[in-house]
Design a protein around this motif. Structure first.
Motif, mmCIF file in Angstrom:
data_model
loop_
_atom_site.group_PDB
_atom_site.id
_atom_site.type_symbol
_atom_site.label_atom_id
_atom_site.label_comp_id
_atom_site.label_asym_id
_atom_site.label_seq_id
_atom_site.Cartn_x
_atom_site.Cartn_y
_atom_site.Cartn_z
ATOM 1 N N LEU A 1 -5.939 -5.064 4.229
ATOM 2 C CA LEU A 1 -5.779 -4.056 5.723
ATOM 3 C C LEU A 1 -6.574 -5.129 6.576
ATOM 4 O O LEU A 1 -5.891 -4.853 7.930
ATOM 5 C CB LEU A 1 -6.098 -2.552 5.931
ATOM 6 C CG LEU A 1 -4.847 -1.499 5.449
ATOM 7 C CD1 LEU A 1 -5.288 0.051 5.735
ATOM 8 C CD2 LEU A 1 -3.845 -2.379 5.893
ATOM 9 N N ASN B 1 0.707 -1.021 0.151
ATOM 10 C CA ASN B 1 0.075 0.079 0.144
ATOM 11 C C ASN B 1 0.778 1.216 -0.151
ATOM 12 O O ASN B 1 0.442 2.873 -1.491
ATOM 13 C CB ASN B 1 -0.999 0.170 0.985
ATOM 14 C CG ASN B 1 -2.248 -0.793 0.708
ATOM 15 O OD1 ASN B 1 -2.218 -0.884 -0.006
ATOM 16 N ND2 ASN B 1 -2.856 -0.874 1.894
ATOM 17 N N GLN C 1 -12.897 1.324 1.047
ATOM 18 C CA GLN C 1 -11.323 1.809 0.642
ATOM 19 C C GLN C 1 -10.773 3.375 0.814
ATOM 20 O O GLN C 1 -12.914 4.328 1.628
ATOM 21 C CB GLN C 1 -11.288 1.835 -1.020
ATOM 22 C CG GLN C 1 -11.037 0.127 -0.894
ATOM 23 C CD GLN C 1 -10.826 -0.142 -2.833
ATOM 24 O OE1 GLN C 1 -11.654 0.599 -3.662
ATOM 25 N NE2 GLN C 1 -9.837 -0.622 -3.007
HETATM 26 P P1 ADP Z 1 -6.447 -1.559 -1.271
HETATM 27 O O1 ADP Z 1 -6.228 -3.255 -1.582
HETATM 28 O O2 ADP Z 1 -7.313 -0.901 -1.831
HETATM 29 O O3 ADP Z 1 -4.930 -1.342 -0.721
HETATM 30 P P2 ADP Z 1 -6.461 -2.021 1.360
HETATM 31 O O4 ADP Z 1 -7.089 -2.975 2.784
HETATM 32 O O5 ADP Z 1 -5.155 -2.438 1.488
HETATM 33 O O6 ADP Z 1 -6.668 -2.119 0.193
HETATM 34 O O7 ADP Z 1 -6.525 -1.094 2.383
HETATM 35 C C1 ADP Z 1 -7.593 0.130 2.020
HETATM 36 C C2 ADP Z 1 -7.583 1.414 1.920
HETATM 37 O O8 ADP Z 1 -6.509 2.265 3.019
HETATM 38 C C3 ADP Z 1 -6.775 1.338 0.606
HETATM 39 O O9 ADP Z 1 -8.280 1.473 -0.009
HETATM 40 C C4 ADP Z 1 -6.396 3.181 0.805
HETATM 41 O O10 ADP Z 1 -7.541 3.873 0.381
HETATM 42 C C5 ADP Z 1 -6.080 3.220 1.965
HETATM 43 N N1 ADP Z 1 -4.760 2.674 2.353
HETATM 44 C C6 ADP Z 1 -4.175 1.877 2.708
HETATM 45 N N2 ADP Z 1 -2.798 2.697 2.460
HETATM 46 C C7 ADP Z 1 -2.159 3.682 2.620
HETATM 47 C C8 ADP Z 1 -1.434 4.154 2.252
HETATM 48 N N3 ADP Z 1 0.183 4.129 2.762
HETATM 49 N N4 ADP Z 1 -1.773 5.382 1.786
HETATM 50 C C9 ADP Z 1 -2.605 6.522 1.867
HETATM 51 N N5 ADP Z 1 -3.095 4.936 1.225
HETATM 52 C C10 ADP Z 1 -4.085 3.844 2.329
#
Ligand code: ADP
Length: 832
Positions: free
Chosen positions: A638, A572, A622
């Motif tokens: 996440l 991410n 998200q």
């Molecule tokens: P995705 O597959 O959408 O990345 P995640 O569950 O890993 O799904 O993350 C959920 C959401 O959290 C992401 O869509 C994003 O909006 C936000 N996110 C996660 N990590 C970051 C990061 N390092 N910086 C900015 N936004 C983040």
């Protein structure tokens, strides 16, 4: 009474003057009948002793008959009249004294005594006057007259002294009038109250009732109710005994009595009577009479019975009921209200319900609606949040009904309240569930849109570049290599996606187990860094990884799961950072009972809005779908990472400033490892190359393999890979073909897809085993959930491979299986 006395006194004064006149007459008579002429009379004196000794001596005087020239008629007229007067004057005192005895309550009894004595004295005077005609006892006659004179003067004096008192007494006429007025007033009052009067004479057992009492009891002249017994017998049979007892008690205790009894009226309906009696004592101090009143209570009793019935219903209902006056002040509450609110009825009497039942969260809009309706004397229903005495909030369905009297004047409000707290709670839960279902649904729709995007993106790469590979024009060796790389990475991306969904499904169904074993955190970080290095380089980011503490050689955790977690978080960070850097900072914190591995993943990316910081850990969520769609992703990473961190005995936290970057902190339990730690080192700086290790592929020369799969591509893939490794490969499209082939040919290894048309792999494996095949049967299946492996092994398979198949994995698995099988055979041969 006083009038009567006046009359007596009048009589006395008349009699006194009459007697005085009477005495004068006698003296005149005597004078006219004198025997000698006045000039010839010689007077001699009596001594006192001589006078009283000769009181009845008649020798000094002639009998009256011989004094004067009486005619016989005149003489006897005197004699008879005197005797008659004596008779009367003797009787009058007797009557007076009898009267006095009968009426001891009369005032001025002394004067009556005096009058009696005076009359008696006069009477004796007349008796002596009559006797003097024959027996001239003039001395005694004088004494009697003197006595009469004394008594009459005493009477005069007493009368004069009494005069002011007597004059103060009201006249008989006034008394009579007052009595009539009082009687009339009493009668009006009794009539107004419909009160009857009765009387029972204890000695004579005579029972009498006035007209109203008779009417009340339905007594007619024909009923002949003249005794108490006959009266009691006319009452309701069930109440007679009680009435008798009450009267007996009243007589024995000499107390007043009150009793209620019933009787049947002429129509046969029951009437309710209330009677109050008072004992009147006789002179002997014993009860002489019982007098009292009776009141017809039928209407009141029926009203009370009705009210009692209603009150019983209102009290008994499980809904709370409140009755207020027209101003809203509480007059009555039932038990359910007391139970619901915790207030006692004394505490709420006279208060307005709104003053003490409403609280901070009571909807003021609803309260206003209720007030408006009540001001307009309208019925109103509402649902309201109220508060009990202990502060507990509860919901009620409230109905308030105004109550009007016959003249349409507002008298009361009746409010019924049904406790709907549970109902409201369930509705809230339902709404919450619906909302969360809608949210989940929305998230899923978004997820599907993302999935569709995510799946189409690598598919686009795979299909597009395989198309290009088919055309000679695009197929220079370098281009070919590049296209193939893209196809491969697209396929790998698809795999990641599917694995993510599977992982989440496993975690959510509780099927993912955590097996901990010693592993090197440095190696894990190394691998993570090397995986993202190409991407970081491509984006022109700085990429750093360092330890903030001594580097542990090993920690006790689940290495693959920790790696997966870090891949998500670091992935991410790389994904959402377009410029700047991504930094990984690791540290081990030791404590007496174990240690904790903390890894910060710091980026200078797009950041996350504050209100989304919690949400991003929910599956399919998200922070901003429009932004993330640009970056790609499934919204699963996440959620999986959080679950994994918790499974590894830790947590995951985030701090972020929108537009500036984020810090994800992963904490996991690192177990107890007493091993020596390396000094802190810096791992993988931004210039370190991405190293992809090539594997030593096994040689399958001469191994006979049957590859069974209903998918052409899969059959083709297995054929090509195994063929290249030197194996002799046959293929079959379903279980049935495989069973048939295994029975006729002699494959050494069978690669068996489990889900196929005609006959599935499970059935085929069992049948092949039944045919005596002992070689390795390797299940190749897309069913990758927990339990699938066991299911395959149970059906007769010896190994398990999940799709998608990698070249190396396939070759190694087959090679190991063949190796083991051959060793096994050799062992058997040696034993034989
Ligand atoms: P995705 O597959 O959408 O990345 P995640 O569950 O890993 O799904 O993350 C959920 C959401 O959290 C992401 O869509 C994003 O909006 C936000 N996110 C996660 N990590 C970051 C990061 N390092 N910086 C900015 N936004 C983040």
């Amino acid at each position: 009474m006083s009038a009567f006395v006046r009359n007596i006194l009048l009589m006395i004064s008349l009699a006194t003057s009459f007697a005085a006149c009477d005495a004068t007459l006698a003296a005149e008579t005597e004078a006219s009948g004198c025997c000698a002429a006045p000039q010839d009379r010689q007077f001699h004196a009596d001594t006192a002793g001589g006078f009283f000794s000769k009181l009845f001596d008649a020798s000094d005087y002639p009998a009256r008959w011989y004094c004067g020239s009486w005619t016989l008629e005149t003489g006897w007229l005197h004699v008879i009249s005197d005797l008659a007067i004596f008779g009367a004057y003797f009787t009058i005192p007797l009557v007076l004294l009898y009267f006095l005895r009968q009426r001891p309550d009369l005032p001025f009894p002394k004067i009556i005594w005096l009058f009696a004595a005076f009359i008696l004295a006069c009477g004796f005077g007349h008796l002596v006057e009559a006797g003097i005609f024959w027996w001239p006892i003039y001395r005694f006659s004088g004494v009697i007259k003197a006595v009469t004179a004394i008594v009459s003067w005493i009477t005069v004096l007493v009368l004069i002294r009494m005069l002011p008192d007597v004059l103060n007494l009201p006249s008989l006429a006034i008394l009579g009038q007052q009595l009539r007025i009082a009687n009339k007033r009493l009668d009006s009052a009794l009539e107004a109250g419909n009160i009857g009067v009765w009387e029972w004479d204890v000695d004579s057992d005579r029972f009498a009732a006035d007209e109203r009492a008779q009417q009340m009891h339905g007594i007619t002249a024909a009923d002949r109710i003249t005794t108490l017994v006959s009266f009691i017998d006319s009452l309701h049979e069930d109440d007679r005994e009680e009435l008798r007892d009450a009267i007996c008690r009243c007589l024995s205790d000499i107390t007043n009595c009150s009793i209620n009894y019933r009787l049947y009226d002429a129509q046969g309906s029951i009437r309710y009577i209330q009677a109050h009696g008072k004992i009147v004592l006789g002179e002997n101090g014993k009860p002489k009479k019982l007098v009292g009143v009776c009141i017809d209570q039928t209407e009141l009793t029926e009203y009370h019975n009705e009210v009692e019935k209603l009150s019983l219903v209102a009290s008994g209902t499980r809904h709370s009921v409140v009755i207020t006056d027209q101003y809203g002040a509480i007059e009555w509450v039932n038990n359910a209200f007391i139970k619901l609110t915790g207030y006692t009825s004394e505490e709420v009497m006279g208060r307005k319900p709104g003053e003490f039942l409403q609280g901070p969260e009571t909807n003021q809009g609803t309260v206003e609606i209720i007030r408006k309706a009540l001001r307009a004397d309208r019925q109103v229903s509402a649902e309201l949040l109220n508060y009990a005495k202990d502060g507990r909030p509860y919901w009620i369905a409230l109905e308030i009904e105004p109550v009007f009297d016959d003249e349409n004047r507002l008298r009361h409000y009746i409010a019924t309240q049904v406790d709907i707290t549970e109902q409201v709670r369930r509705t809230d839960e339902l709404i919450e569930a619906m909302e969360s279902a809608e949210t989940a649904n929305h998230a899923k729709s978004q997820f599907l849109a993302n999935m569709s995007h995510e799946i189409r993106t690598p598919l686009n790469g795979i299909i597009g570049f395989t198309d290009l590979l088919m055309y000679e024009a695009y197929s220079s060796p370098e281009e070919k290599q590049e296209f193939l790389q893209t196809v491969r990475s697209s396929g790998l991306h698809l795999l990641t996606l599917i694995n993510g969904i599977l992982d989440l499904a496993k975690i959510e169904s509780g099927q993912m187990s955590v097996e901990r074993s010693p592993c090197s955190p440095q190696e894990i970080l190394d691998e993570v860094v090397s995986i993202f290095r190409p991407k970081v380089n491509e984006k022109g980011l700085k990429f750093a990884c360092r330890w903030d503490s001594k580097v542990p050689k090993q920690v006790v955790t689940n290495g693959p799961q920790l790696k997966q977690l870090l891949l998500n978080v670091v992935g991410n960070a790389v994904k959402f950072t377009n410029e700047g850097q991504v930094e990984i900072v690791a540290r081990l914190r030791e404590c007496p009972v174990g240690s904790q591995l903390t890894i910060d993943v710091i980026d200078t990316g797009i950041g996350i809005p504050d209100d989304k910081l919690d949400e991003i850990f929910h599956p399919f969520s998200q922070a901003d779908s429009s932004v993330t769609r640009r970056f790609g992703g499934t919204g699963l990473g996440l959620a999986i990472s959080k679950n994994l961190a918790e499974m590894l005995g830790g947590s995951i936290e985030v701090k972020s400033v929108e537009g500036e970057g984020s810090v994800f902190t992963v904490i996991v339990d690192a177990g107890v490892m007493p091993e020596e730690k390396h000094p802190a080192t810096r791992l993988g700086d931004e210039t370190a190359p991405c190293v992809l290790k090539d594997s030593n592929l096994p040689n399958l020369n001469g191994v006979r393999i049957l590859a069974v799969d209903d998918g052409d591509a899969n059959r083709r893939f297995m054929s090509v890979v195994l063929d290249h490794a030197g194996a002799e490969v046959w293929t079959a499209e379903n279980g049935k073909e495989a069973v048939r082939f295994a029975a006729t040919q002699t494959p050494e290894v069978i690669l068996l897809d489990m889900q196929m048309p005609v006959m599935d792999g499970y059935t085929a494996a069992s049948l092949i085993r039944l045919q005596g095949f002992e070689g390795p049967i390797i299940a190749v299946t897309a069913h990758a959930m927990q339990g699938d492996r066991e299911k395959c092994l149970e059906s007769g398979c010896s190994e398990y491979l999940s799709k998608p198949l990698g070249r190396d994995e396939l070759l190694h698995t087959v090679a190991f299986a063949v190796h083991d099988y051959r060793l096994q055979l050799a062992e058997q041969n040696r034993n034989v």
